[in-house]
Design an enzyme around this catalytic site. Structure first.
Site, PDB file in Angstrom:
ATOM      1  N   HIS A 127     -10.884  38.096  -6.702  1.00 26.45           N
ATOM      2  CA  HIS A 127     -12.201  38.719  -6.543  1.00 26.45           C
ATOM      3  C   HIS A 127     -12.435  39.131  -5.090  1.00 26.45           C
ATOM      4  CE1 HIS A 127     -16.479  39.539  -6.884  1.00 26.45           C
ATOM      5  NE2 HIS A 127     -16.726  38.635  -5.955  1.00 26.45           N
ATOM      6  N   GLN A 233     -27.621  44.728  -2.444  1.00 27.21           N
ATOM      7  CA  GLN A 233     -26.698  43.837  -1.726  1.00 27.21           C
ATOM      8  C   GLN A 233     -25.954  44.559  -0.604  1.00 27.21           C
ATOM      9  OE1 GLN A 233     -23.698  42.174  -4.330  1.00 27.21           O
ATOM     10  NE2 GLN A 233     -22.693  41.024  -2.706  1.00 27.21           N
ATOM     11  N   TYR A 237     -26.551  43.000   3.278  1.00 30.74           N
ATOM     12  CA  TYR A 237     -25.768  41.769   3.453  1.00 30.74           C
ATOM     13  C   TYR A 237     -25.183  41.564   4.844  1.00 30.74           C
ATOM     14  CZ  TYR A 237     -20.989  43.705   3.208  1.00 30.74           C
ATOM     15  OH  TYR A 237     -19.816  44.360   3.465  1.00 30.74           O
TER      16      TYR A 237
END
Ligand code: MN
Length: 409
Positions: A127, A233, A237
């Site tokens: 990921h 996001q 972020y």
């Protein structure tokens, strides 16, 4: 596999080996419950039948609104309670009255724990590599710290909801096309396939938990969807990490499967290279072989599209390392803390645990059975996570962790 006097469907998640714990609403009151086949088991009613005699657990603990006070009794209580359930439904004779069994469709399952604190890790190498490749640099997908520590952030406990709770599409700022940021409902709403573990033993501020002590502090695991608004996001972020793109809602499954139930499914972790620092070294099998699935159920004809098949064993950093890292600086942990794994992706594209990866940032839309396409999650979609373990004739599952997306307010 043990037999029971209760009729148990062959394909159930809730086998004679499982006996997870949760909180069920029965006749308007919350109780600590377990589950076998299609029945919810009211533990406070079993207490009245003296099933737990010899175990020093109070009836009031089994009639709590959250599992925290039960879990807080410690494994010297919770482990025998589960063993007594296995014995009661297995080798004991069928009791005259079975009022303690309630058909599962008649019980409203509640949030199992009062979540005291919530950390989300980022512990799947695949990921982290996929995200780093898409957003930064394919040649340096992992940041320099990633192979040396289980990276994480402190999330929001107040917006963790139980499976079945509708999810409102969030609004927020998004990256400017020219000068000023856009504002509106998220167009890139996503799920993250994760598992979370619940802390069952607190520590004092200043204390650390070693990798060998960590399992004493872990009560059990559940499925967890860390809903993520990618457009919110990606604008917010840097420099302090996820914030409003994540904290509008996260979904937890209602059943906490104990570490004891997961014992047969232990498996070796992926090899870690470079070698980790001493406080992150561990002995034994610390990963678990848990098959994980994500279904998108489309609104029109409620067709089930399984878009991801992954496995918890892919995690590069295991739970013991995560807890050791979380506490190495003396940060205290509390009964009811929830630690989520991070998105669980494997090597195969079909095992990617988010739409961001499955659709490769929207460049490869997924085809649904109803002919529509998905780059991200649409209003009316239900996202359902499932988890299952099988070894020989021993099996169990985690139930479901789902939420339906409603349009923004
Ligand atoms: Mn996450």
């Amino acid at each position: 596999m043990m037999n029971s006097w209760l009729d148990i469907p062959n394909d159930t998640d809730f086998t004679m080996h499982n006996f997870p714990f949760g909180i069920g609403e029965i006749d308007g009151n919350r109780h600590v419950v377990s589950r076998l086949g299609n029945y919810v088991i009211n533990l406070s009613a079993l207490y009245d039948l003296e099933v737990f005699n010899g175990i020093t657990v109070e009836k009031s603990t089994l009639s709590s609104a959250f599992l925290n006070s039960f879990i807080e009794q410690g494994k010297s209580i919770t482990v025998p309670v589960r063993e007594r359930l296995i014995e009661f439904f297995g080798s004991s004779p069928k009791p005259d009255s079975t009022d303690f069994l309630i058909p599962e469709d008649q019980v409203h399952m509640k949030l199992p724990i009062k979540v005291t604190d919530y950390t989300d890790f980022y512990s799947s190498r695949e990921h982290a590599t996929n995200v780093g490749t898409m957003f930064r640099d394919p040649n340096n997908a992992l940041l320099p710290n990633w192979l040396h520590m289980p990276v994480g952030y402190h999330g929001r406990a107040s917006s963790i909801v139980v499976s079945g709770t509708d999810i409102r599409r969030p609004k927020g700022q998004q990256k400017p096309v020219e000068n000023s940021p856009l504002f509106g409902s998220s167009k890139l709403l996503d799920f993250e396939l994760e598992m979370g573990f619940v802390v069952g033993k607190s520590t004092d501020l200043g204390d650390s938990v070693s990798t060998s002590e960590a399992e004493d502090h872990i009560f059990g695991l559940a499925l967890f969807n860390d809903w993520s608004a990618r457009d919110i996001q990606s604008w917010e972020y840097v420099p302090l990490g996820p914030f409003l793109g994540k904290n509008f809602a996260s979904t937890l499954s209602p059943w906490i499967v104990t570490l004891e139930a997961l014992e047969p499914f232990r498996i070796e972790s992926p090899e870690q290279d470079p070698e980790v620092l001493d406080y992150l070294k561990y002995d034994g099998k610390k990963n678990y072989d848990i098959d994980l699935f994500v279904d998108i159920i489309t609104p029109e004809h409620h067709e089930v599209n399984t878009v991801c098949s992954s496995n918890f064993q892919y995690m590069y950093w295991n739970m013991c390392q995560q807890l050791a890292h979380q506490t190495v600086n003396g940060c205290n942990i509390t009964v009811g803390d929830l630690y989520a794994s991070g998105t669980i992706s494997g090597k195969e594209p079909s095992s990617y645990g988010s739409m961001l990866e499955l659709s490769w940032r929207g460049s490869k839309p997924l085809k649904m059975k109803d002919g529509s396409q998905r780059k991200f999650i649409k209003d009316g979609d239900v996202v359902r996570l499932r988890g299952r373990c099988q070894k020989g004739d021993v099996s169990l599952g985690f139930g479901i962790c789902e939420g339906k997306v409603l349009p923004a307010k």
